[in-house]
Design a protein around this motif. Sequence first.
Motif, PDB file in Angstrom:
ATOM      1  N   VAL A  59       0.867  -1.182   0.000  1.00  0.00           N
ATOM      2  CA  VAL A  59       0.000   0.000   0.000  1.00  0.00           C
ATOM      3  C   VAL A  59       0.898   1.225   0.000  1.00  0.00           C
ATOM      4  O   VAL A  59       1.644   1.462   0.949  1.00  0.00           O
ATOM      5  CB  VAL A  59      -0.935   0.015   1.224  1.00  0.00           C
ATOM      6  N   GLY A  60       0.844   1.994  -1.073  1.00  0.00           N
ATOM      7  CA  GLY A  60       1.701   3.160  -1.225  1.00  0.00           C
ATOM      8  C   GLY A  60       2.653   2.974  -2.377  1.00  0.00           C
ATOM      9  O   GLY A  60       3.606   2.196  -2.287  1.00  0.00           O
ATOM     10  N   GLY A  61       2.399   3.678  -3.483  1.00  0.00           N
ATOM     11  CA  GLY A  61       3.216   3.523  -4.677  1.00  0.00           C
ATOM     12  C   GLY A  61       4.213   4.634  -4.869  1.00  0.00           C
ATOM     13  O   GLY A  61       4.546   4.978  -6.000  1.00  0.00           O
ATOM     14  N   GLY A  62       4.704   5.206  -3.755  1.00  0.00           N
ATOM     15  CA  GLY A  62       5.775   6.183  -3.862  1.00  0.00           C
ATOM     16  C   GLY A  62       7.081   5.489  -4.241  1.00  0.00           C
ATOM     17  O   GLY A  62       7.096   4.316  -4.627  1.00  0.00           O
ATOM     18  N   LYS A 196      -7.852   4.391  -3.959  1.00  0.00           N
ATOM     19  CA  LYS A 196      -7.815   4.783  -2.556  1.00  0.00           C
ATOM     20  C   LYS A 196      -8.237   3.614  -1.675  1.00  0.00           C
ATOM     21  O   LYS A 196      -9.235   2.936  -1.946  1.00  0.00           O
ATOM     22  CB  LYS A 196      -8.750   5.969  -2.316  1.00  0.00           C
ATOM     23  N   VAL A 197      -7.482   3.388  -0.608  1.00  0.00           N
ATOM     24  CA  VAL A 197      -7.825   2.326   0.342  1.00  0.00           C
ATOM     25  C   VAL A 197      -8.956   2.818   1.237  1.00  0.00           C
ATOM     26  O   VAL A 197      -8.838   3.840   1.912  1.00  0.00           O
ATOM     27  CB  VAL A 197      -6.599   1.934   1.195  1.00  0.00           C
ATOM     28  N   VAL A 223      -7.737  -5.888   1.857  1.00  0.00           N
ATOM     29  CA  VAL A 223      -7.743  -4.450   1.572  1.00  0.00           C
ATOM     30  C   VAL A 223      -8.926  -4.148   0.670  1.00  0.00           C
ATOM     31  O   VAL A 223      -9.041  -4.715  -0.426  1.00  0.00           O
ATOM     32  CB  VAL A 223      -6.436  -4.015   0.891  1.00  0.00           C
ATOM     33  N   GLN A 224      -9.800  -3.275   1.142  1.00  0.00           N
ATOM     34  CA  GLN A 224     -10.964  -2.883   0.335  1.00  0.00           C
ATOM     35  C   GLN A 224     -10.725  -1.491  -0.226  1.00  0.00           C
ATOM     36  O   GLN A 224     -10.429  -0.550   0.506  1.00  0.00           O
ATOM     37  CB  GLN A 224     -12.236  -2.891   1.174  1.00  0.00           C
ATOM     38  N   LEU A 225     -10.858  -1.355  -1.543  1.00  0.00           N
ATOM     39  CA  LEU A 225     -10.664  -0.074  -2.206  1.00  0.00           C
ATOM     40  C   LEU A 225     -11.964   0.699  -2.294  1.00  0.00           C
ATOM     41  O   LEU A 225     -13.055   0.128  -2.169  1.00  0.00           O
ATOM     42  CB  LEU A 225     -10.080  -0.288  -3.602  1.00  0.00           C
ATOM     43  N   ALA A 226     -11.844   1.999  -2.525  1.00  0.00           N
ATOM     44  CA  ALA A 226     -13.031   2.855  -2.570  1.00  0.00           C
ATOM     45  C   ALA A 226     -13.972   2.464  -3.698  1.00  0.00           C
ATOM     46  O   ALA A 226     -15.188   2.694  -3.603  1.00  0.00           O
ATOM     47  CB  ALA A 226     -12.611   4.318  -2.717  1.00  0.00           C
ATOM     48  N   ASP A 227     -13.463   1.863  -4.773  1.00  0.00           N
ATOM     49  CA  ASP A 227     -14.319   1.470  -5.894  1.00  0.00           C
ATOM     50  C   ASP A 227     -14.936   0.086  -5.714  1.00  0.00           C
ATOM     51  O   ASP A 227     -15.570  -0.446  -6.626  1.00  0.00           O
ATOM     52  CB  ASP A 227     -13.540   1.532  -7.207  1.00  0.00           C
TER      53      ASP A 227
END
Length: 516
Positions: A59-62, A196-197, A223-227
Amino acid sequence: MIQSRGQLATCLQSLLAPRFTRILVSNQPRRGRLVIRQYSATTKLSTPASPFVCDVCVVGGGIVGTALASAIARPGRTSSALKVALIEAGDLYRKPATEPGVYSNRVSSITNTTFQFLEDLGVWDTISSDRRRPYYTMKVWDAIGSGQITFDASEGLPAGIPVDPIAQIVENTHLQAALVNGLKEKTQVHVYNNAKVERISVEAQAGGGGESKASKAIQWPIVQLADGRTIQTRLLVGADGANSSVRSYAGIDSIGWDYGQMGIVATLAVDSHASGNPSAWQRFLPTGPVALLPLSDTHSSLVWTVSAKLAPLLCSLPSKDFTALLNAALTLPWKDVEFLCSQISKEGVPLVDFDAEVSWSHERLATNQAARVRRKATFKPPGVLSVVEKTRAAFPLRLRNSENYIGDRVALIGDAAHTVHPLAGQGLNLGLADAELLADVLADALDVGSDIGHPHVLQNYSRGRYLPNLVMMKSIDSIGKLFKTENALIAKVRSAGFNVVDALGPLKRGIVGFAS
């Protein structure tokens, strides 16, 4: 007395902390050792929503999160067989600026160790050479005392031997783009862009039909995403910054404090006096250091630590006045700089003519014999010609370190695990060292058939990174506190220490080696 493997498994389970996933002992001992049963993304799981099932979810693609995904999927490694999900709330595919003379205001100083890791990932050479700038000297000095140090990468080395730079400056946007482009060839990495998580939860999942009752207690994070999409993973990695949702899910506290300071960044046009702008410069003021990092022969990147109250005023100053004040901060006595900083209205408008005040201060110093002698020995950084429009920005400075870097099928890396002051330029280097070690730990675990999400495996990562990060964070914090005081006696002692270090080549090389 233990008489069976079943009793042994029960005994081991009772010894572990309740929050840890239980150990499963293989029915077939391997070379006389107990084997932690490995569950992969291909293990059949019974889930109501049929989520995407993977081995590692980052989680986090930086930069740090993308580097971890790339390192796990490196060809030739056991871990390259793992299925990886990379989730980024923003846009991973933004194109960095490539126009000549146009630079991002967020840059990083890449140490030689980090450089080697990026080379191993095959991404460093894909960054255009005009977007990565090595520097071989760094000049550091004190605004209160007379102490100064020159770090030179070639010092003490025989002539003709290739010299590694102290570090290399690269724009974060270009490094990120290189890492993302490298993922295109790694089909086992599934990217969730602009995702978005929404929520992270955990549910006990049943194994396949032939599994024992013990296996039905395996718990994988979901992990549930906003979509509405969901990802289920046997290892969840938080690379999602200081306000990490993964760290919150794992119930891991972050300990530290805010400095009450902000870091101002900007891109500057500089007068390099035909020298080619080869050095990095850092001057310590009582309010914090001001640093110039070379981007090209004609441009440098600014990192200036100031109080939280002063930062928005400096960002609001007209460019001409900001440039004058910055040149003062790099060259004038602290009292003059302090006076100019006090002459800014609440609206960010100068109350005096900054150019005239700076010129008057230089003329005064030129007629003062004692001051002239002191200034002759003081470093003279490149003059700042202008600040590039729309590049000034400010961000809060804090120190944070998580109580633990691992949890139940959870690992934290980068700013999700720790945050440091930027005065030594070590934040990204520490995060990429986290990613490198975690990828190695996962590969080693797969080599011996271990469960990559098990706490006994993840402890190898935590033990390898927690103490080195803590030592670096403490060192940086102590340096910052040392230079905050204006006490005359402490300033003299500090300057004497600076000059002693400057005279001892081996000690300076040791400091550079520690920072690298």
